[in-house]
Enzyme design. Structure first.
Site, short mmCIF file in Angstrom:
data_model
loop_
_atom_site.label_atom_id
_atom_site.label_comp_id
_atom_site.label_asym_id
_atom_site.label_seq_id
_atom_site.Cartn_x
_atom_site.Cartn_y
_atom_site.Cartn_z
N HIS A 59 141.46 12.61 50.77
CA HIS A 59 142.55 12.06 49.97
C HIS A 59 142.95 13.11 48.94
CE1 HIS A 59 141.77 7.49 50.75
NE2 HIS A 59 141.76 8.20 51.86
N GLU A 61 143.14 13.06 45.76
CA GLU A 61 142.24 13.15 44.62
C GLU A 61 140.98 13.95 44.97
OE1 GLU A 61 143.89 8.83 44.38
OE2 GLU A 61 143.52 10.33 45.93
N CYS A 89 142.09 4.68 45.32
CA CYS A 89 141.34 3.70 46.12
C CYS A 89 139.90 3.68 45.60
CB CYS A 89 141.39 4.10 47.60
SG CYS A 89 140.40 5.57 47.98
N CYS A 92 138.08 7.14 45.87
CA CYS A 92 138.56 8.12 44.91
C CYS A 92 138.18 7.74 43.49
CB CYS A 92 140.06 8.31 45.06
SG CYS A 92 140.51 9.07 46.63
#
Length: 167
Positions: A59, A61, A89, A92
């Site tokens: 992701h 992040e 999420c 993360c």
């Protein structure tokens, strides 16, 4: 998690994250971008790469945190701010807590998997050993529109593909 009075500098960094989300989309990824800032300078940046990297953890992040760790030669990213176009999420959020990012600023709220207050809030959990300042809604409309336009196009492409395959 009420939005603070965001500064022009906050907006500038979020606009950079939006540009990075565009790069993700160009690569066929969900358009999410992130930048990590320390002392007013971007020290790391990233965008979603789960599909292209065949990595569920890639992701925006996480990609950004990995880069920042290498840049600073430390996984503890003290006194930093992460700007990301979509609410983190759970995965993360956990990584942000573990890396000790001091402030997280996000654009669009994630109604399905947001872990910074929308669905759950890992940043306020008693299990957290680090607390971060979390602010949502910066350039929210732009960030939300970017994601909605992507998914609208994606649904249209899938529908067209089904029609072409049935002919």
């Amino acid at each position: 998690m009420t939005p603070s009075n965001f500064t022009e500098q906050d907006k500038e960094f979020m606009r950079k994250a939006i540009e990075l989300a565009d790069i993700a989309e160009e690569h066929g990824e969900v358009p999410v971008g992130a930048v990590l800032v320390k002392e007013g300078k971007i020290i790391a940046e990233g965008w979603n790469a789960s599909i292209s990297e065949h990595d569920a953890t890639a992701h925006a992040e996480i990609v950004t945190l990995r880069q920042a760790g290498q840049t600073l030669q430390n996984y503890r990213l003290l006194d930093t701010t992460l700007y990301v176009t979509l609410e983190p999420c759970p995965m993360c959020a956990g990584a942000l807590l573990h890396s000790r990012v001091g402030r997280i600023v996000f654009g669009a709220y994630d109604l399905k998997a947001g872990a910074a207050g929308t669905v759950l809030n890992l940043f306020e959990s008693q299990a957290s050993y680090h607390y971060a300042q979390v602010e949502g809604g910066l350039l929210e409309e732009e960030c939300r529109h970017q994601l909605q336009a992507f998914f609208k196009r994606r649904r249209k492409e899938i529908k067209a593909k089904k029609v072409n395959n049935s002919n």
